[in-house]
Design a protein around this motif. Structure first.
Motif, PDB file in Angstrom:
ATOM      1  N   ARG A 137       0.601  -1.279   0.120  1.00 50.29           N
ATOM      2  CA  ARG A 137       0.017  -0.213  -0.059  1.00 50.29           C
ATOM      3  C   ARG A 137       1.120   1.214   0.131  1.00 50.29           C
ATOM      4  O   ARG A 137       2.017   1.400   0.636  1.00 50.29           O
ATOM      5  CB  ARG A 137      -0.765  -0.044   1.176  1.00 50.29           C
ATOM      6  CG  ARG A 137      -0.196   0.235   2.579  1.00 50.29           C
ATOM      7  CD  ARG A 137      -1.328  -0.198   3.665  1.00 50.29           C
ATOM      8  NE  ARG A 137      -0.491  -0.090   5.005  1.00 50.29           N
ATOM      9  CZ  ARG A 137      -1.123  -0.445   6.225  1.00 50.29           C
ATOM     10  NH1 ARG A 137      -2.109  -0.810   6.122  1.00 50.29           N
ATOM     11  NH2 ARG A 137      -0.440  -0.145   7.302  1.00 50.29           N
ATOM     12  N   GLU A 176       4.387   0.142   1.178  1.00 47.18           N
ATOM     13  CA  GLU A 176       4.752  -0.783   2.558  1.00 47.18           C
ATOM     14  C   GLU A 176       3.934  -1.794   2.574  1.00 47.18           C
ATOM     15  O   GLU A 176       2.742  -1.741   2.162  1.00 47.18           O
ATOM     16  CB  GLU A 176       4.797   0.276   3.818  1.00 47.18           C
ATOM     17  CG  GLU A 176       3.209   0.845   3.986  1.00 47.18           C
ATOM     18  CD  GLU A 176       3.195   1.598   5.274  1.00 47.18           C
ATOM     19  OE1 GLU A 176       4.266   2.085   5.721  1.00 47.18           O
ATOM     20  OE2 GLU A 176       2.209   1.774   5.747  1.00 47.18           O
ATOM     21  N   PRO A 226       1.652  -4.048   5.269  1.00 45.55           N
ATOM     22  CA  PRO A 226       1.220  -3.918   6.632  1.00 45.55           C
ATOM     23  C   PRO A 226       1.242  -5.289   7.526  1.00 45.55           C
ATOM     24  O   PRO A 226       0.982  -5.047   8.566  1.00 45.55           O
ATOM     25  CB  PRO A 226      -0.282  -3.681   6.251  1.00 45.55           C
ATOM     26  CG  PRO A 226      -0.516  -4.454   4.805  1.00 45.55           C
ATOM     27  CD  PRO A 226       0.600  -4.080   4.114  1.00 45.55           C
ATOM     28  N   GLU A 269       6.220  -5.380   7.405  1.00 43.22           N
ATOM     29  CA  GLU A 269       6.415  -3.969   7.585  1.00 43.22           C
ATOM     30  C   GLU A 269       7.907  -3.654   6.752  1.00 43.22           C
ATOM     31  O   GLU A 269       8.624  -2.685   7.094  1.00 43.22           O
ATOM     32  CB  GLU A 269       6.882  -3.757   9.075  1.00 43.22           C
ATOM     33  CG  GLU A 269       5.767  -3.830  10.132  1.00 43.22           C
ATOM     34  CD  GLU A 269       6.042  -3.585  11.515  1.00 43.22           C
ATOM     35  OE1 GLU A 269       6.931  -2.654  11.751  1.00 43.22           O
ATOM     36  OE2 GLU A 269       5.278  -4.184  12.327  1.00 43.22           O
TER      37      GLU A 269
END
Length: 221
Positions: A119, A136, A138, A141
């Motif tokens: 995202r 990135e 989710p 990370e």
């Protein structure tokens, strides 16, 4: 603690899965030490982790658990399915489950580590001088940076005698080709990355963000 597993349980943990452990200094993000657990059990200071230790961290045990790993110590235990971080004050312990992938299995637009859709994220001051975009994951990370130019990359570096680089099979989320070890430079700071030079993409680990943030602060000073 029982450190042996049945034959059927061992089948759940193929050799393609391992746990990478990294000690990173909290105030500047400097990599201090790296270790790798390839089996189903390891004790800090022994076996595979014989040279992996830090004075701020007590003895820990690592056990394969539930398709990932469990890290257990005096402060409790932590289950790591993809990525997790333990804070010991002056040093952070970053734990990442590595899974080798088959050639051609990359999911376009997804995290090279866990295949979770990436995202968009704001660039921030630590990235604007080198990157055009930041995506990135989710779940684990990691970040994928789109660079202004592949000239920002250098040859892979060990980062010091105490750091043994671990290379895994990752694919570029844009073109699907294999990423290669490289070093991303910001000022005088160099961090190890996986890169796709033709696409100007790099995969940035969570533990490397602090090093880039400190470097950006130094450049602004």
């Amino acid at each position: 603690m029982v450190a042996r597993m049945t034959t059927s349980a061992r089948a759940l943990y193929p050799a393609a899965m391992s746990l990478r452990l990294r000690f990173v200094r909290a105030h500047d993000g400097r990599m201090l030490r790296e270790g790798l657990v390839r089996g189903v059990y390891a004790r800090f200071g022994e076996d595979e982790l014989a040279d992996f230790h830090h004075t701020s961290v007590g003895r820990l045990e690592v056990t394969a658990h539930d398709q990932g790993y469990r890290v257990k110590g005096n402060q409790g235990q932590l289950d790591v399915h993809t990525y997790a971080m333990l804070d010991f004050g002056d040093v952070h312990l970053h734990c990442t489950v590595l899974r080798a992938k088959r050639a051609g299995s990359a999911v376009r637009g997804a995290c090279p580590r866990c295949d979770t859709p990436l995202r968009p994220a704001a660039l921030g001051a630590a990235y604007r001088t080198i990157a055009t975009e930041r995506l990135e994951c989710p779940l684990c990370e990691v970040q994928v940076l789109g660079l202004h130019s592949a000239e920002s990359l250098g040859a892979a570096s060990t980062g010091g005698a105490s750091w043994v680089r671990v290379v895994t099979s990752l694919a570029c989320p844009q073109c699907g080709d294999a990423m290669v070890p490289a070093a991303l430079t910001l000022g005088t700071t160099r961090v190890g990355v996986e890169a796709c030079p033709p696409c100007d993409k790099v995969l940035l680990e969570p533990e490397d963000r602090r090093a880039l943030e400190v470097a950006a602060e130094q450049l602004r000073a």
